[in-house]
Scaffold this motif. Structure first.
Motif, short mmCIF file in Angstrom:
data_model
loop_
_atom_site.label_atom_id
_atom_site.label_comp_id
_atom_site.label_asym_id
_atom_site.label_seq_id
_atom_site.Cartn_x
_atom_site.Cartn_y
_atom_site.Cartn_z
N GLU A 20 0.86 -1.19 0.00
CA GLU A 20 0.00 0.00 0.00
C GLU A 20 0.89 1.24 0.00
O GLU A 20 1.83 1.34 0.80
CB GLU A 20 -0.87 -0.03 1.26
CG GLU A 20 -1.69 1.21 1.50
CD GLU A 20 -2.29 1.25 2.89
OE1 GLU A 20 -3.41 1.76 3.02
OE2 GLU A 20 -1.64 0.79 3.86
N SER A 43 1.49 2.58 10.06
CA SER A 43 1.01 2.28 8.71
C SER A 43 0.92 3.61 7.97
O SER A 43 1.12 4.68 8.55
CB SER A 43 -0.36 1.61 8.75
OG SER A 43 -1.36 2.53 9.20
N ARG A 72 -2.79 -1.83 4.82
CA ARG A 72 -3.50 -2.61 3.80
C ARG A 72 -2.55 -3.45 2.96
O ARG A 72 -2.97 -4.07 1.99
CB ARG A 72 -4.31 -1.69 2.88
CG ARG A 72 -5.13 -0.62 3.59
CD ARG A 72 -6.07 -1.19 4.64
NE ARG A 72 -6.79 -0.12 5.35
CZ ARG A 72 -7.34 -0.27 6.55
NH1 ARG A 72 -7.28 -1.44 7.17
NH2 ARG A 72 -7.96 0.74 7.13
N HIS A 174 -5.15 -1.21 10.29
CA HIS A 174 -4.54 -2.43 9.76
C HIS A 174 -5.63 -3.42 9.37
O HIS A 174 -6.54 -3.69 10.16
CB HIS A 174 -3.63 -3.09 10.79
CG HIS A 174 -2.55 -2.20 11.33
ND1 HIS A 174 -1.41 -1.89 10.61
CD2 HIS A 174 -2.42 -1.56 12.52
CE1 HIS A 174 -0.64 -1.10 11.33
NE2 HIS A 174 -1.22 -0.88 12.49
N ASP A 175 -5.53 -3.99 8.17
CA ASP A 175 -6.48 -5.03 7.78
C ASP A 175 -6.41 -6.21 8.75
O ASP A 175 -7.43 -6.84 9.03
CB ASP A 175 -6.16 -5.53 6.37
CG ASP A 175 -6.69 -4.59 5.30
OD1 ASP A 175 -7.51 -3.70 5.63
OD2 ASP A 175 -6.28 -4.74 4.13
N ASP A 176 -5.22 -6.50 9.24
CA ASP A 176 -5.00 -7.61 10.18
C ASP A 176 -4.19 -7.09 11.36
O ASP A 176 -2.96 -7.13 11.34
CB ASP A 176 -4.27 -8.75 9.47
CG ASP A 176 -4.14 -10.00 10.33
OD1 ASP A 176 -4.28 -9.90 11.56
OD2 ASP A 176 -3.88 -11.08 9.77
#
Length: 267
Positions: A20, A43, A72, A174-176
């Motif tokens: 990303e 991030s 991401r 954060h996606d995870d």
């Protein structure tokens, strides 16, 4: 002008990894480029508006990205543990691959790096490994050795992640969030990591260097940036009062002013 968030694939560790990233003021093609490297739990999004403010003040272009495992970008596999060399791999493998994928010619137009915390250490490692491919570097609250203070604060973060809403707050960025948190937390608390040091490697740095730290940094003492200055003669130091581990949040204007002045000296 800020471009929309984009994605690019790189080859890393034998697999395709999605990164990303976002360009800031891309139309300023004749101006220097600053690449921003986030902290150990950071991030792209967690910088908020700081990169835009920094690039506007310095009249530069900017590139912000999320490292693998963060934001991401491709998450860390559930069973994958960062190695003792995880910051070296980011500096020596991931960042060069990203710059190449984005067609940034670091030989003809070396960029500037601006790194915070783990990103600051990665900045130093890149500067040491590729001295001719970097115009200069700003390293903010970096780590060059592992201190007791760092470990104690990271242990507190582990408790907070398990017992408070920290996971939910990180999930916004954060996606995870488990990928981001446990990748960072487990390697820093891994007993062999206590011996980690990049002190000797710093002596290869040839570019202009600004090292910044808050006087109230809860993750490191001033010995981190003083240790840099003893090994890199051209280092300029900035110690910020009323400032913890994140000067871009605690003292953004002073950090931006100092960075602008530093770039003007060396551009």
């Amino acid at each position: 002008m800020i471009d929309a968030v984009q994605f690019v694939d790189i080859d890393w560790g034998g697999r395709r990894v999605r990164i990303e990233h976002q360009w800031i003021r891309p139309q300023r093609t004749q101006r220097p480029l600053i690449v921003l490297l986030h902290e150990g739990l950071g991030s792209l999004a967690m910088w908020r508006d700081f990169p835009q403010r920094l690039c506007a003040r310095c009249d530069t272009r900017g590139l912000v990205y999320s490292r693998p495992g963060y934001g991401r970008s491709t998450p860390r596999d559930a069973q994958e543990a960062w190695g003792l060399d995880f910051m070296h791999r980011q500096a020596n493998e991931v960042l060069p691959a990203l710059l190449e994928a984005l067609h940034i010619d670091t030989a003809a137009n070396p960029p500037w790096l601006f790194g915070h915390s783990d990103g600051g250490s990665i900045t130093l490692l890149y500067a040491a490994r590729f001295p001719k491919r970097l115009a200069g570097a700003i390293t903010v609250a970096p780590h060059i050795v592992v201190e007791d203070l760092s470990v104690a604060s990271i242990e507190k973060a582990r408790v907070a992640y398990l017992q408070t809403d920290l996971r939910e707050r990180l999930a916004k960025y954060h996606d995870d969030p488990d990928s981001a948190f446990w990748g960072w937390n487990r390697i820093w608390l891994h007993p062999p990591f206590r011996e980690w040091s990049i002190e000797d490697e710093l002596e290869s740095i040839r570019c202009p260097l600004l090292a910044v730290q808050g006087l109230d940094d809860e993750y490191g003492t001033l010995e981190q940036i003083h240790g840099i200055a003893r090994r890199v003669a051209q280092t300029q130091l900035l110690e910020l009062p009323d400032c913890g581990h994140s000067p871009h949040r605690d003292q953004p204007e002073r950090l931006i002013d100092a960075t602008s002045s530093f770039l003007q000296q060396h551009t």
